[in-house]
Design an enzyme around this catalytic site. Structure first.
Site, mmCIF file in Angstrom:
data_model
loop_
_atom_site.group_PDB
_atom_site.id
_atom_site.type_symbol
_atom_site.label_atom_id
_atom_site.label_comp_id
_atom_site.label_asym_id
_atom_site.label_seq_id
_atom_site.Cartn_x
_atom_site.Cartn_y
_atom_site.Cartn_z
ATOM 1 N N GLY A 178 5.774 -5.373 -15.155
ATOM 2 C CA GLY A 178 7.035 -5.917 -15.640
ATOM 3 C C GLY A 178 6.851 -6.870 -16.802
ATOM 4 O O GLY A 178 5.737 -7.126 -17.254
ATOM 5 N N TYR A 194 17.176 -0.504 -17.087
ATOM 6 C CA TYR A 194 18.574 -0.191 -16.739
ATOM 7 C C TYR A 194 19.098 0.915 -17.648
ATOM 8 O O TYR A 194 19.943 1.720 -17.259
ATOM 9 C CB TYR A 194 19.472 -1.425 -16.882
ATOM 10 C CG TYR A 194 19.202 -2.449 -15.822
ATOM 11 C CD1 TYR A 194 19.738 -2.291 -14.536
ATOM 12 C CD2 TYR A 194 18.405 -3.545 -16.075
ATOM 13 C CE1 TYR A 194 19.476 -3.212 -13.545
ATOM 14 C CE2 TYR A 194 18.132 -4.477 -15.096
ATOM 15 C CZ TYR A 194 18.670 -4.307 -13.829
ATOM 16 O OH TYR A 194 18.392 -5.218 -12.842
ATOM 17 N N HIS A 203 -2.488 0.981 -16.061
ATOM 18 C CA HIS A 203 -1.511 1.652 -15.182
ATOM 19 C C HIS A 203 -2.117 2.950 -14.644
ATOM 20 O O HIS A 203 -1.971 4.005 -15.278
ATOM 21 C CB HIS A 203 -0.251 2.010 -15.968
ATOM 22 C CG HIS A 203 0.562 0.850 -16.408
ATOM 23 N ND1 HIS A 203 1.732 0.489 -15.779
ATOM 24 C CD2 HIS A 203 0.384 -0.037 -17.414
ATOM 25 C CE1 HIS A 203 2.246 -0.573 -16.392
ATOM 26 N NE2 HIS A 203 1.445 -0.917 -17.385
ATOM 27 N N GLU A 228 25.584 13.783 -30.917
ATOM 28 C CA GLU A 228 24.231 13.472 -31.382
ATOM 29 C C GLU A 228 23.226 14.603 -31.161
ATOM 30 O O GLU A 228 22.161 14.593 -31.764
ATOM 31 C CB GLU A 228 23.745 12.160 -30.757
ATOM 32 C CG GLU A 228 23.862 12.120 -29.253
ATOM 33 C CD GLU A 228 23.451 10.769 -28.685
ATOM 34 O OE1 GLU A 228 23.397 9.788 -29.445
ATOM 35 O OE2 GLU A 228 23.164 10.722 -27.477
ATOM 36 N N GLU A 257 -1.082 4.776 -12.381
ATOM 37 C CA GLU A 257 -0.046 5.723 -11.948
ATOM 38 C C GLU A 257 0.224 6.805 -12.992
ATOM 39 O O GLU A 257 0.633 7.919 -12.653
ATOM 40 C CB GLU A 257 1.259 4.988 -11.590
ATOM 41 C CG GLU A 257 2.023 4.350 -12.749
ATOM 42 C CD GLU A 257 1.559 2.939 -13.097
ATOM 43 O OE1 GLU A 257 0.425 2.588 -12.735
ATOM 44 O OE2 GLU A 257 2.318 2.199 -13.749
ATOM 45 N N GLU A 272 12.443 20.746 -24.325
ATOM 46 C CA GLU A 272 13.640 20.284 -23.617
ATOM 47 C C GLU A 272 14.486 19.463 -24.578
ATOM 48 O O GLU A 272 13.977 18.541 -25.219
ATOM 49 C CB GLU A 272 13.183 19.428 -22.419
ATOM 50 C CG GLU A 272 14.326 18.842 -21.638
ATOM 51 C CD GLU A 272 13.873 17.826 -20.575
ATOM 52 O OE1 GLU A 272 12.668 17.784 -20.222
ATOM 53 O OE2 GLU A 272 14.732 17.077 -20.106
ATOM 54 N N LYS A 332 32.756 26.244 -7.992
ATOM 55 C CA LYS A 332 33.521 26.516 -9.212
ATOM 56 C C LYS A 332 32.591 26.778 -10.403
ATOM 57 O O LYS A 332 31.740 25.949 -10.723
ATOM 58 C CB LYS A 332 34.428 25.305 -9.529
ATOM 59 C CG LYS A 332 35.555 25.127 -8.507
ATOM 60 C CD LYS A 332 36.525 26.292 -8.593
ATOM 61 C CE LYS A 332 37.719 26.106 -7.661
ATOM 62 N NZ LYS A 332 38.542 27.335 -7.618
ATOM 63 N N THR A 375 30.700 25.903 -16.054
ATOM 64 C CA THR A 375 29.565 26.635 -16.629
ATOM 65 C C THR A 375 30.035 27.537 -17.768
ATOM 66 O O THR A 375 29.433 27.579 -18.846
ATOM 67 C CB THR A 375 28.871 27.478 -15.537
ATOM 68 O OG1 THR A 375 28.317 26.579 -14.585
ATOM 69 C CG2 THR A 375 27.785 28.366 -16.114
ATOM 70 N N CYS A 379 -0.755 -4.113 -13.663
ATOM 71 C CA CYS A 379 -0.395 -4.742 -14.935
ATOM 72 C C CYS A 379 0.147 -6.154 -14.696
ATOM 73 O O CYS A 379 -0.625 -7.029 -14.337
ATOM 74 C CB CYS A 379 0.550 -3.854 -15.746
ATOM 75 S SG CYS A 379 0.387 -4.212 -17.507
ATOM 76 N N ASP A 388 27.548 16.926 -26.952
ATOM 77 C CA ASP A 388 27.349 15.586 -27.505
ATOM 78 C C ASP A 388 27.215 15.703 -29.019
ATOM 79 O O ASP A 388 26.511 16.593 -29.511
ATOM 80 C CB ASP A 388 26.029 14.957 -27.005
ATOM 81 C CG ASP A 388 26.005 14.756 -25.501
ATOM 82 O OD1 ASP A 388 27.080 14.836 -24.881
ATOM 83 O OD2 ASP A 388 24.907 14.526 -24.965
ATOM 84 N N MET A 416 -1.159 -7.399 -11.516
ATOM 85 C CA MET A 416 -2.533 -7.920 -11.586
ATOM 86 C C MET A 416 -2.524 -9.336 -12.156
ATOM 87 O O MET A 416 -3.205 -10.232 -11.655
ATOM 88 C CB MET A 416 -3.382 -6.980 -12.439
ATOM 89 C CG MET A 416 -4.759 -7.473 -12.802
ATOM 90 S SD MET A 416 -4.750 -8.355 -14.397
ATOM 91 C CE MET A 416 -6.486 -8.341 -14.796
HETATM 92 N N1 GLN Z 1 4.258 -8.510 -19.419
HETATM 93 C C1 GLN Z 1 2.843 -8.276 -19.254
HETATM 94 C C2 GLN Z 1 2.145 -8.095 -20.599
HETATM 95 O O1 GLN Z 1 2.773 -7.780 -21.584
HETATM 96 C C3 GLN Z 1 2.602 -7.079 -18.351
HETATM 97 C C4 GLN Z 1 3.118 -5.789 -18.896
HETATM 98 C C5 GLN Z 1 3.255 -4.702 -17.851
HETATM 99 O O2 GLN Z 1 3.309 -4.974 -16.657
HETATM 100 N N2 GLN Z 1 3.355 -3.458 -18.285
HETATM 101 O O3 GLN Z 1 0.960 -8.253 -20.684
#
Ligand code: GLN
Length: 535
Positions: A355, A55, A508, A151, A510, A142, A188, A192, A382, A149, A385
């Site tokens: 997750g 988030y 992962h 910071e 991806e 970048e 506008k 800028t 991950c 800001d 799986m």
């Molecule tokens: N929560 C799981 C672990 O820590 C999977 C982590 C994830 O999906 N990146 O092993």
């Protein structure tokens, strides 16, 4: 040639796409044969984004050397095919940590340690770190956040000093926003002008302005901006919203961004960038008619950036297969036995997302059970799986309370358990199993066929693992461990060979998927989804 440094700052509002502009410029310079890297400075105090939730910060990207990084690094790699490292993403927290460590060691010889020069010197050292490797002709930096800001001030001050020290070897691109006021029917440019003034106040004169806009900005208006902002008229470029981010390099080239940079940095060049492969990807993307539908099951699907790399990897593979991607978000908290069929039956393939924590996990089990029983091409990544393993334990091995000790430390069947080396760790930041590890794939498995190799390397971010003690029971019942780490023998890939495509990876894939090199496992998954649709 001497390394040239290009800074990219942003003004007016955040989320203008500095990362995409930096990546697009890098693509063009690479296509002209230059060696380019991109780094990002993030002005927040966290040492890295690894402890931030989606988030706050969208996806956490992971570099090959195991750094938990800003998601812009994912764009950098997808556009450039050049792997990034820890040196490509630095936060204020890292800068201060390093200065404070030096102070404690006595490195400052009794001096008072101050923002200028100590923090700014540390920032400058980090900018030059990549250039000093001798591996790059251009370092694009970048600066996160928006000019004005509090910071980001030390970063801007460092940039001002570097511009002064490096002369024509340093160029600043400032990205701003030109709003269209519907009531007045007018674009506008005042915001800028104000934003450039703010940069000038801290002593920085931008060399190039890129104006993000939803409508075409007339030439006369661009000339006006040039006049008010001390920028040459040809260096005021517009960045109009594009249907795909992958078209931005072409739009930048049409307005000669690459040549302007080369001229301003006195870099000899000739001819045009070789964008053949890139253009062929864009052609495929635009001419694709048929649609492949993938359901993504996760608890953050309402957030646009939470699964960025997965979305892009699916899109790249769909495009390379000649298909348009229709990605359907399926909120894992909302999946139950009564609605699962309705949610999943029209999907050509299903991805179960990574997750952490309990929320939404039961929905993932319901989705996976349905997919397994209905032989849908299914890809668990991950945590996805790990959920495949738990669901299989519960419903095939009849270990009803099977779980990961992450979700239930007391589970009688800990088919997913904390890795041994994680047991003594109490700090949360940067302590997972992170970065690229080798993996040996079993000959004849679908996953080995997908990669066309038995030795691969992919990136990880987890604390828990498949519990080796259960391996035989799984294999006998049909879920095979087809990928393992050659040194530690950790299980990295599971597969049910009798299914069309039912594969889970502890890593992962991806993160390593790029426009020009889509990840082989994603390619194979999309092919399976397309075949599934045809049947
Ligand atoms: N929560 C799981 C672990 O820590 C999977 C982590 C994830 O999906 N990146 O092993």
């Amino acid at each position: 040639m001497e390394t040239k440094y290009i800074f990219v700052t942003g003004g007016v509002v955040s989320s203008l796409g500095k990362g995409i502009i930096s990546s697009s410029l890098a693509r063009l310079l690479l296509s002209r044969g230059f060696r380019v890297t991109i780094q990002k400075f993030d002005p927040y105090i966290n040492i890295d984004p690894g402890t931030l939730n989606p988030y706050e910060h969208g996806e956490c990207y992971v570099t090959v050397d195991g750094h938990e990084a800003d998601l812009d690094l994912g764009h950098y790699e997808r556009f450039t095919n050049v792997p990034t490292t820890r040196a490509n993403n630095v936060t204020t927290g890292r800068i201060y940590q390093s200065v404070i460590d030096k102070e404690r060691r006595g490195d400052y010889l009794g001096k008072t340690v101050q923002i200028i020069p100590h923090i700014t010197d540390e920032i400058k050292r980090n900018v030059k770190l990549l250039g000093n490797t001798g591996k790059f002709d251009f370092v694009i930096t970048e600066i996160g956040g928006t000019v004005g800001d509090i910071e980001s001030l030390p970063f801007l001050e460092s940039m001002r000093q570097l511009k002064w020290e490096l002369g024509s070897n340093c160029v600043c691109i400032h990205l701003t926003y030109v709003p269209f006021l519907n009531a007045a029917k007018e674009l506008k440019t005042k915001p800028t002008q104000h934003s450039v003034k703010q940069l000038q106040e801290v002593g920085i004169q931008p060399d190039i302005l890129i104006l993000r806009t939803e409508k075409d900005i007339p030439l006369a208006m661009r000339k006006k901006v040039a006049l008010f902002c001390n920028v040459s008229p040809d260096a005021v470029i517009q960045s109009i919203d594009m249907p795909s981010i992958y078209e931005v390099p072409l739009m930048m080239h049409e307005q000669h961004l690459d040549e302007i940079i080369l001229r301003k940095t006195n870099t000899p060049y000739s001819g045009e960038p070789d964008m053949k492969q890139w253009l062929s990807f864009i052609d495929k993307m635009k001419s694709a008619k048929k649609v492949v539908t993938i359901g993504l099951v996760g608890k953050y699907v309402e957030l646009q950036d939470a699964y960025k790399s997965i979305n892009e990897a699916l899109f790249q593979s769909a495009t390379h297969n000649g298909y348009k991607l229709r990605l359907v978000s399926i909120h894992s908290e909302k999946v139950n036995d009564n609605n699962v069929e309705g949610l999943l039956k029209d999907m050509d393939g299903v991805v179960v997302a990574p997750g952490f924590g309990q929320r939404g996990i039961e929905g993932k089990f319901v989705a996976l059970k349905w997919c397994r029983e209905h032989d849908k091409p299914t890809f668990g990544i991950c945590l996805g799986m790990q959920c495949m393993v738990i669901e299989f334990a519960r419903n095939v091995l009849h270990l009803e309370e099977a779980n990961s000790t992450e979700m239930n430390p007391q589970t009688p069947y800990n088919v997913i358990d904390l890795m041994e080396e994680q047991k003594s760790i109490s700090n949360m930041g940067g302590t997972m199993r992170l970065g690229a590890y080798n993996c040996t794939l079993k000959a004849g498995s679908k996953v080995a066929k997908a990669y066309g190799s038995s030795q691969i390397s992919e990136r990880h971010r987890h604390r828990f693992e498949f519990n080796e003690e259960y391996r035989n029971r799984f294999e006998e019942a049909g879920m095979k461990c087809v990928g393992e780490n050659p040194d530690t023998h950790l299980v990295e890939v599971v597969e049910i060979p009798e299914k069309k495509w039912y594969i889970g990876t502890q890593y992962h894939p991806e993160y390593s998927s790029t426009v020009l090199n889509p990840n082989p496992l994603f390619m194979s998954f999309i092919k399976a989804a397309i075949d599934n649709q045809k049947n």
